[in-house]
Design a protein around this motif. Structure first.
Motif, PDB file in Angstrom:
ATOM      1  N   ILE A  31       7.931   2.095 -13.754  1.00 19.05           N
ATOM      2  CA  ILE A  31       6.878   3.071 -13.782  1.00 19.05           C
ATOM      3  C   ILE A  31       5.613   2.252 -14.632  1.00 19.05           C
ATOM      4  O   ILE A  31       4.383   2.165 -14.491  1.00 19.05           O
ATOM      5  CB  ILE A  31       7.006   4.194 -14.529  1.00 19.05           C
ATOM      6  CG1 ILE A  31       7.822   4.912 -13.509  1.00 19.05           C
ATOM      7  CG2 ILE A  31       5.836   4.997 -14.898  1.00 19.05           C
ATOM      8  CD1 ILE A  31       8.406   6.315 -13.847  1.00 19.05           C
TER       9      ILE A  31
ATOM     10  N   GLY B  80       7.731  10.168 -16.953  1.00 19.47           N
ATOM     11  CA  GLY B  80       7.192   9.960 -15.637  1.00 19.47           C
ATOM     12  C   GLY B  80       7.626  10.803 -14.458  1.00 19.47           C
ATOM     13  O   GLY B  80       7.694  10.463 -13.329  1.00 19.47           O
TER      14      GLY B  80
ATOM     15  N   GLY C 236       4.072  -0.292 -12.587  1.00 20.19           N
ATOM     16  CA  GLY C 236       2.991   0.125 -11.662  1.00 20.19           C
ATOM     17  C   GLY C 236       3.761   0.148 -10.375  1.00 20.19           C
ATOM     18  O   GLY C 236       3.307   0.488  -9.556  1.00 20.19           O
ATOM     19  N   ASN C 237       4.972  -0.448 -10.201  1.00 20.33           N
ATOM     20  CA  ASN C 237       5.858  -0.551  -8.825  1.00 20.33           C
ATOM     21  C   ASN C 237       6.320   0.681  -8.552  1.00 20.33           C
ATOM     22  O   ASN C 237       6.506   0.927  -7.131  1.00 20.33           O
ATOM     23  CB  ASN C 237       6.941  -1.530  -9.175  1.00 20.33           C
ATOM     24  CG  ASN C 237       6.409  -2.998  -9.234  1.00 20.33           C
ATOM     25  OD1 ASN C 237       5.637  -3.356  -8.475  1.00 20.33           O
ATOM     26  ND2 ASN C 237       7.073  -3.748 -10.368  1.00 20.33           N
ATOM     27  N   ILE C 238       6.716   1.658  -9.456  1.00 23.68           N
ATOM     28  CA  ILE C 238       7.056   2.994  -9.210  1.00 23.68           C
ATOM     29  C   ILE C 238       5.904   3.844  -9.685  1.00 23.68           C
ATOM     30  O   ILE C 238       5.566   3.857 -10.951  1.00 23.68           O
ATOM     31  CB  ILE C 238       8.349   3.379  -9.833  1.00 23.68           C
ATOM     32  CG1 ILE C 238       9.347   2.302  -9.320  1.00 23.68           C
ATOM     33  CG2 ILE C 238       8.556   4.837  -9.466  1.00 23.68           C
ATOM     34  CD1 ILE C 238       9.861   2.481  -8.000  1.00 23.68           C
ATOM     35  N   GLU C 239       5.527   4.899  -8.852  1.00 21.58           N
ATOM     36  CA  GLU C 239       4.458   5.687  -9.347  1.00 21.58           C
ATOM     37  C   GLU C 239       4.920   6.866 -10.138  1.00 21.58           C
ATOM     38  O   GLU C 239       4.365   7.031 -11.169  1.00 21.58           O
ATOM     39  CB  GLU C 239       3.928   6.460  -8.098  1.00 21.58           C
ATOM     40  CG  GLU C 239       2.819   7.512  -8.342  1.00 21.58           C
ATOM     41  CD  GLU C 239       2.392   8.398  -7.157  1.00 21.58           C
ATOM     42  OE1 GLU C 239       1.140   8.384  -6.836  1.00 21.58           O
ATOM     43  OE2 GLU C 239       3.436   9.024  -6.828  1.00 21.58           O
ATOM     44  N   SER C 240       6.175   7.418  -9.848  1.00 19.22           N
ATOM     45  CA  SER C 240       6.659   8.512 -10.274  1.00 19.22           C
ATOM     46  C   SER C 240       8.141   8.867 -10.113  1.00 19.22           C
ATOM     47  O   SER C 240       8.563   7.900  -8.926  1.00 19.22           O
ATOM     48  CB  SER C 240       6.067   9.894 -10.269  1.00 19.22           C
ATOM     49  OG  SER C 240       5.960  10.155  -8.920  1.00 19.22           O
TER      50      SER C 240
ATOM     51  N   VAL D 119       3.111   4.200  -1.611  1.00 19.66           N
ATOM     52  CA  VAL D 119       3.402   4.780  -2.586  1.00 19.66           C
ATOM     53  C   VAL D 119       5.045   4.839  -2.994  1.00 19.66           C
ATOM     54  O   VAL D 119       5.566   5.326  -2.036  1.00 19.66           O
ATOM     55  CB  VAL D 119       2.883   6.142  -2.706  1.00 19.66           C
ATOM     56  CG1 VAL D 119       3.156   6.956  -4.044  1.00 19.66           C
ATOM     57  CG2 VAL D 119       1.436   6.030  -2.868  1.00 19.66           C
TER      58      VAL D 119
ATOM     59  N   GLN E 262       8.277   6.193  -5.159  1.00 20.43           N
ATOM     60  CA  GLN E 262       8.926   7.187  -6.104  1.00 20.43           C
ATOM     61  C   GLN E 262      10.558   7.042  -6.242  1.00 20.43           C
ATOM     62  O   GLN E 262      11.343   6.526  -5.263  1.00 20.43           O
ATOM     63  CB  GLN E 262       8.801   8.649  -5.833  1.00 20.43           C
ATOM     64  CG  GLN E 262       7.445   9.408  -6.078  1.00 20.43           C
ATOM     65  CD  GLN E 262       7.351  10.884  -5.748  1.00 20.43           C
ATOM     66  OE1 GLN E 262       7.858  11.227  -4.760  1.00 20.43           O
ATOM     67  NE2 GLN E 262       6.979  11.587  -6.885  1.00 20.43           N
TER      68      GLN E 262
ATOM     69  N   ASP F   6       0.940  -1.355  -0.043  1.00 20.89           N
ATOM     70  CA  ASP F   6      -0.038  -0.139  -0.028  1.00 20.89           C
ATOM     71  C   ASP F   6       0.899   1.326  -0.119  1.00 20.89           C
ATOM     72  O   ASP F   6       0.359   2.590   0.118  1.00 20.89           O
ATOM     73  CB  ASP F   6      -1.094   0.054   1.127  1.00 20.89           C
ATOM     74  CG  ASP F   6       0.108  -0.012   2.691  1.00 20.89           C
ATOM     75  OD1 ASP F   6       1.089  -0.244   2.411  1.00 20.89           O
ATOM     76  OD2 ASP F   6      -0.640   0.280   3.489  1.00 20.89           O
TER      77      ASP F   6
END
Length: 333
Positions: A81, A110, A84-88, A52, A54, A50
């Motif tokens: 990215i 990204g 989906g493992n890294i948001e930004s 986030v 970066q 859960d």
């Protein structure tokens, strides 16, 4: 979670008087892009589902790197990215190294958050500090970042050569006018092997005292909070290299500097609840449990200060019903 990569001095076109990234971070060279995949994978093994995540590029001037170097680093992160493992991605850079074309490339790869090393909004302070950019460059860069819908952070450094409490207050007000999403505040330190160290040794530079730095940051934090701007860090992150004897030659260094600032703010709140009209004796104050040690102060500094100022002995008790950041003279109903 932030996965940091330190591109030590990479892209920096100037030698700022205060800067020696090796002595601050312990990193000698920028990372090789080929090692980024393995490093990210290692970090991800420990993260919560859960959380986030970066990736951050710190320590240099990312957008001042050759465009090929920028894209090589960014491409190394792209698979994470996409999965989906890294948001930004977030990065730090100089105000005078922001262009629409570069921002288009960053957005495509990204990058969501960009921190500008503004340091001051006083052109004389920037000149004396060897920054090589002006306050107007910061204003222009923030406007461009806003146009391209980036999250914007500004880094400030009170106590630089030529700075004064009044000049730093003006910097704070000008930054508030720019409305960044967040701010970091790093009081200037004299680090070994920097031009500032030479100025200090020859008596041409005097750093802020710890008390003066705490006061200036206390006042700045109050103003930023009033303006709804988050201050995400005050004071450098302690590292083994930074805490090694001889790395910091002078200046307002403390490994828990933000706690000193927060304690200073709580002392002001304590004093507003007390007065010389209180009879000599003991006064009990109630605070949220999370604030207890900060209200008391390091080495019971706030308790001692109140005793000297008012002749009162203050007992500080924890009560979960008290709102964080506040102090009560009575237990809430």
């Amino acid at each position: 979670m932030i996965i940091p990569f330190f591109i030590t001095h990479a892209g920096c076109p100037h030698q700022c008087v205060f800067c020696n990234q090796k002595n601050i971070t312990g990193k000698n060279e920028p990372p090789d892009a080929s090692s980024i995949h393995a490093s990210i994978s290692h970090y991800l093994e420990a993260h919560r589902d859960d959380e986030v995540v970066q990736v951050a590029f710190y320590g240099g001037s990312f957008t001042a790197l050759p465009l090929t170097a920028q894209t090589t680093y960014l491409e190394a992160v792209r698979p994470f990215i996409r999965s989906g493992n890294i948001e930004s991605i977030r990065l730090s850079t100089r105000p005078d190294s922001i262009t629409p074309d570069i921002l288009d490339v960053l957005k495509q790869h990204g990058v969501a958050t960009i921190e500008l090393g503004a340091q001051s909004m006083d052109d004389e302070v920037l000149l004396l500090s060897g920054r090589g950019h002006s306050a107007a460059d910061t204003v222009k860069a923030v406007a461009l970042l806003r146009e391209h819908h980036f999250v914007v952070g500004l880094q400030l450094m009170p106590g630089l050569p030529g700075d004064t409490p009044e000049a730093f207050q003006q910097t704070v007000e000008q930054v508030i006018f720019l409305k960044p999403d967040f701010v970091r505040i790093y009081p200037a330190l004299v680090i070994r092997d920097t031009p500032l160290a030479g100025l200090y040794r020859t008596g041409r530079y005097a750093p802020l005292s710890l008390d003066d730095a705490v006061l200036q940051c206390h006042q700045a934090l109050d103003r930023f909070e009033q303006a709804g701007i988050e201050v995400i860090r005050i004071g450098l992150q302690p590292t083994a290299e930074l805490e090694r004897p001889g790395t910091i030659l002078a200046g307002p260094w403390h490994p828990a500097f933000r706690q000193l600032v927060e304690s200073s703010r709580f002392l002001k709140k304590m004093c507003s609840l007390l007065s010389t009209r209180d009879q000599a004796g003991t006064v009990t104050l109630y605070v949220n449990p999370a604030d207890l040690s900060t209200v008391i102060g390091q080495k019971r500094g706030n308790i001692d200060a109140v005793k000297v100022r008012y002749g009162l002995v203050v007992k500080v008790l924890a009560d979960a019903r008290v709102q964080p950041g506040t102090i009560s003279r009575c237990i809430p109903a």
